[in-house]
Design a protein around this motif. Structure first.
Motif, short mmCIF file in Angstrom:
data_model
loop_
_atom_site.label_atom_id
_atom_site.label_comp_id
_atom_site.label_asym_id
_atom_site.label_seq_id
_atom_site.Cartn_x
_atom_site.Cartn_y
_atom_site.Cartn_z
N UNK A 123 0.89 -1.17 0.00
CA UNK A 123 0.00 0.00 0.00
C UNK A 123 0.92 1.22 0.00
N UNK A 124 0.82 2.05 -1.03
CA UNK A 124 1.71 3.20 -1.15
C UNK A 124 0.89 4.47 -1.25
N UNK A 125 1.26 5.46 -0.48
CA UNK A 125 0.56 6.74 -0.57
C UNK A 125 0.73 7.34 -1.97
N UNK A 126 -0.24 8.18 -2.34
CA UNK A 126 -0.17 8.86 -3.63
C UNK A 126 0.79 10.04 -3.48
N UNK A 127 1.30 10.58 -4.61
CA UNK A 127 1.29 9.96 -5.92
C UNK A 127 2.22 8.75 -5.90
N UNK A 175 -2.82 5.25 -2.46
CA UNK A 175 -3.64 5.91 -1.45
C UNK A 175 -4.65 6.92 -1.97
N UNK A 176 -5.54 6.47 -2.85
CA UNK A 176 -6.65 7.31 -3.32
C UNK A 176 -7.90 6.87 -2.54
N UNK A 177 -8.07 7.43 -1.35
CA UNK A 177 -9.12 6.96 -0.44
C UNK A 177 -10.52 7.26 -0.94
N UNK A 178 -10.67 8.20 -1.88
CA UNK A 178 -12.01 8.48 -2.39
C UNK A 178 -12.61 7.27 -3.09
N UNK A 179 -11.80 6.36 -3.56
CA UNK A 179 -12.30 5.14 -4.17
C UNK A 179 -13.06 4.27 -3.17
N UNK A 180 -12.89 4.53 -1.88
CA UNK A 180 -13.56 3.76 -0.84
C UNK A 180 -14.59 4.61 -0.07
N UNK A 181 -14.81 5.83 -0.52
CA UNK A 181 -15.68 6.76 0.19
C UNK A 181 -17.12 6.55 -0.28
N UNK A 198 8.55 21.22 -1.00
CA UNK A 198 8.79 22.51 -1.63
C UNK A 198 9.91 22.47 -2.67
N UNK A 199 10.50 21.28 -2.90
CA UNK A 199 11.66 21.19 -3.78
C UNK A 199 11.42 20.18 -4.89
N UNK A 200 11.74 20.57 -6.11
CA UNK A 200 11.39 19.78 -7.29
C UNK A 200 12.06 18.42 -7.33
N UNK A 201 13.21 18.28 -6.71
CA UNK A 201 13.86 16.97 -6.70
C UNK A 201 13.00 15.92 -6.02
N UNK A 202 12.17 16.35 -5.07
CA UNK A 202 11.42 15.42 -4.24
C UNK A 202 9.91 15.43 -4.51
N UNK A 203 9.39 16.50 -5.09
CA UNK A 203 7.93 16.65 -5.18
C UNK A 203 7.57 17.59 -6.32
N UNK A 204 6.36 17.45 -6.82
CA UNK A 204 5.80 18.43 -7.76
C UNK A 204 4.82 19.35 -7.04
N UNK A 205 4.93 19.43 -5.73
CA UNK A 205 4.15 20.39 -4.95
C UNK A 205 2.65 20.16 -5.06
N UNK A 206 1.93 21.21 -5.41
CA UNK A 206 0.47 21.16 -5.46
C UNK A 206 -0.05 20.05 -6.35
N UNK A 207 0.72 19.68 -7.34
CA UNK A 207 0.24 18.68 -8.29
C UNK A 207 0.27 17.27 -7.69
N UNK A 208 1.43 16.82 -7.26
CA UNK A 208 1.52 15.46 -6.73
C UNK A 208 0.89 15.34 -5.34
N UNK A 209 0.91 16.40 -4.56
CA UNK A 209 0.39 16.32 -3.19
C UNK A 209 -1.12 16.53 -3.11
N UNK A 210 -1.70 17.27 -4.05
CA UNK A 210 -3.13 17.57 -3.99
C UNK A 210 -3.87 17.14 -5.26
N UNK A 243 -5.20 13.54 -6.37
CA UNK A 243 -6.48 13.04 -5.89
C UNK A 243 -7.60 13.40 -6.86
N UNK A 244 -7.58 14.62 -7.35
CA UNK A 244 -8.74 15.14 -8.05
C UNK A 244 -8.77 14.74 -9.52
N UNK A 245 -7.60 14.54 -10.14
CA UNK A 245 -7.64 14.00 -11.49
C UNK A 245 -8.07 12.53 -11.45
N UNK A 246 -7.77 11.85 -10.35
CA UNK A 246 -8.29 10.48 -10.21
C UNK A 246 -9.81 10.49 -10.21
#
Length: 428
Positions: free
Chosen positions: A143-147, A172-178, A228-240, A243-246
């Motif tokens: 079980x892996x958290x998104x993204x 971890x797209x919990x809306x699939x179980x909501x 907050x750093x591109x090496x590790x994250x795409x910020x608002x896109x991967x963290x938020x 969920x919503x494009x799913x």
């Protein structure tokens, strides 16, 4: 929390008996709970889990695991984190629950030494892929958290490892179980909203997204504030947004064909590398658009997904359904009755407009009545049951994969300023 967990269980039990939410019975991943497999475990067997990554999200998942340990016959066998303060805090949390998991600083040691059935990965995004792949190659369900992962290639590598090993890869797209989403999607797919023309979604906050750093070194700053750093994250896109494009893909039952977008750092000029506001348009093959925006310097509108068809609209986060033909407001209704009865007499063709074309105030109706549940707890219960069955519905993995891939492609579209399509090698 215990009261709410119990209330949620009673709510779901009632729905199962009455059939008031058809999707809970029809949904392929929920019906799979009852399946068995020679590759799985007996119903009486305890499922042994490890949590890798014990930061804020890992702690929240751990709290929910505490609540379902007995009902799902789980054991939290091990915890792993490279950051000692987090690991010691979760050790204390477990001790308060009379649990004594083995602690590890290195996930490879955990995989080699512990006989666990599944791992829950809640590390920073850039660490997801290699941990998940190593776990699946070791014969352990994931079980892996998104993204899913930080790049297109590592996301595809995770999916390929899942296919090659046959191990569960649940994202971890919990809306699939909501239950709100399950019932709403049933209505959408049954045509109650009519032809979908557009989906809008947004996620607005007003904070700098920073966390305290125990010292002033650059290394610790990047370690703690990795989002907050591109090496590790795409910020608002991967963290938020992931969920919503799913949700958009789920509603349309397809994936986009192109994406274009823009973004910038307009407010939080504090050394971060990821944008503090973004806007994207995803296009689907039938011409439907998914329009998305997110920002971190204004919270008025919060978050929402708006699914709009020619017969109605669903807003999932607020649990509302709106028909395109709402009952008329009482004043207008009386006016129409007066006209019908001839009270006004003749109305001159060239006269003033006396019925302004303004929106009718209409609050809609709830998608479901009771929302007293934790969808993430439902998702974790699902993971345990899938492990016991030895498999999970492939649709779950595909939902997570496609959301992650198109999220990352949206990031590239913003960076390049181009309208992008997905290369064939990433299509599944």
């Amino acid at each position: 929390m215990q009261d709410k967990i119990q209330s949620r269980r009673e709510f779901l039990k009632k729905m199962a008996i009455t059939g008031s939410v058809a999707t809970l019975a029809a949904s392929p991943w929920l019906s799979a709970f009852a399946q068995s497999s020679t590759a799985g475990k007996n119903a009486s067997d305890r499922v042994r889990l490890a949590v890798i990554g014990t930061g804020s999200r890992g702690k929240q998942l751990l709290r929910l695991l505490f609540e379902i340990t007995e009902s799902s016959n789980l054991e939290i066998a091990a915890l792993c984190d490279v950051y000692q303060p987090n690991l010691q805090e979760t050790k204390k949390m477990c001790k308060e629950q009379n649990m004594n998991p083995v602690l590890y600083n290195n996930y490879e040691d955990l995989l080699n030494k512990e006989k666990v059935d599944g791992v829950i990965i809640a590390t920073p995004l850039h660490q997801h892929a290699h941990i998940a792949i190593d776990a699946m190659l070791a014969g352990i369900h994931v079980f892996c958290e998104k993204s899913m992962a930080r790049t297109l290639d590592t996301t595809k590598a995770m999916y390929d490892a899942h296919k090659a090993t046959g191990k569960i890869l649940q994202i971890g797209h919990q809306r699939l179980f909501n239950p709100v989403y399950l019932e709403g999607m049933q209505r959408i797919h049954n045509g109650e909203l009519g032809k979908l023309g557009q989906i809008r979604a947004y996620w607005h906050r007003n904070n700098d997204w920073r966390r305290p750093v125990p010292d002033n070194t650059i290394e610790m700053e990047r370690f703690i504030n990795w989002r907050l750093y591109k090496e590790y994250s795409a910020g608002l896109l991967t963290e938020l947004m992931s969920h919503q494009i799913q949700v958009a893909n789920w509603a349309l039952q397809k994936t986009p064909v192109s994406v274009t977008g823009t973004g910038s750092i307009v407010y939080w000029k504090d050394g971060r590398e990821v944008n503090d506001n973004v806007a994207l348009i995803y296009s689907y093959e039938d011409g439907t658009q998914f329009i998305y925006d997110s920002m971190t310097s204004n919270k008025k509108y919060g978050l929402e997904e708006q699914i709009m068809g020619h017969k109605g609209t669903i807003e999932f986060e607020t649990n509302r359904y709106y028909t395109e033909t709402p009952p008329p407001a009482p004043g207008i209704l009386q006016l129409l009755n007066d006209m019908e009865s001839g009270f006004f007499g003749k109305v001159m063709i060239g006269g003033a407009s006396w019925v302004p074309e303004t929106a009718v105030k209409y609050n809609g109706e709830p998608i479901i009545e009771n929302t007293d549940f934790y969808d993430t707890a439902l998702q974790l219960e699902g993971f345990a049951k899938f492990i016991r069955a030895g498999k999970a519905p492939e649709s779950l993995t595909r939902e997570g994969y496609n959301a992650s891939i198109w999220t990352l492609l949206g990031e590239i579209a913003i960076e390049t300023g181009e309208k992008l399509t997905l290369a064939n090698k990433y299509k599944i």
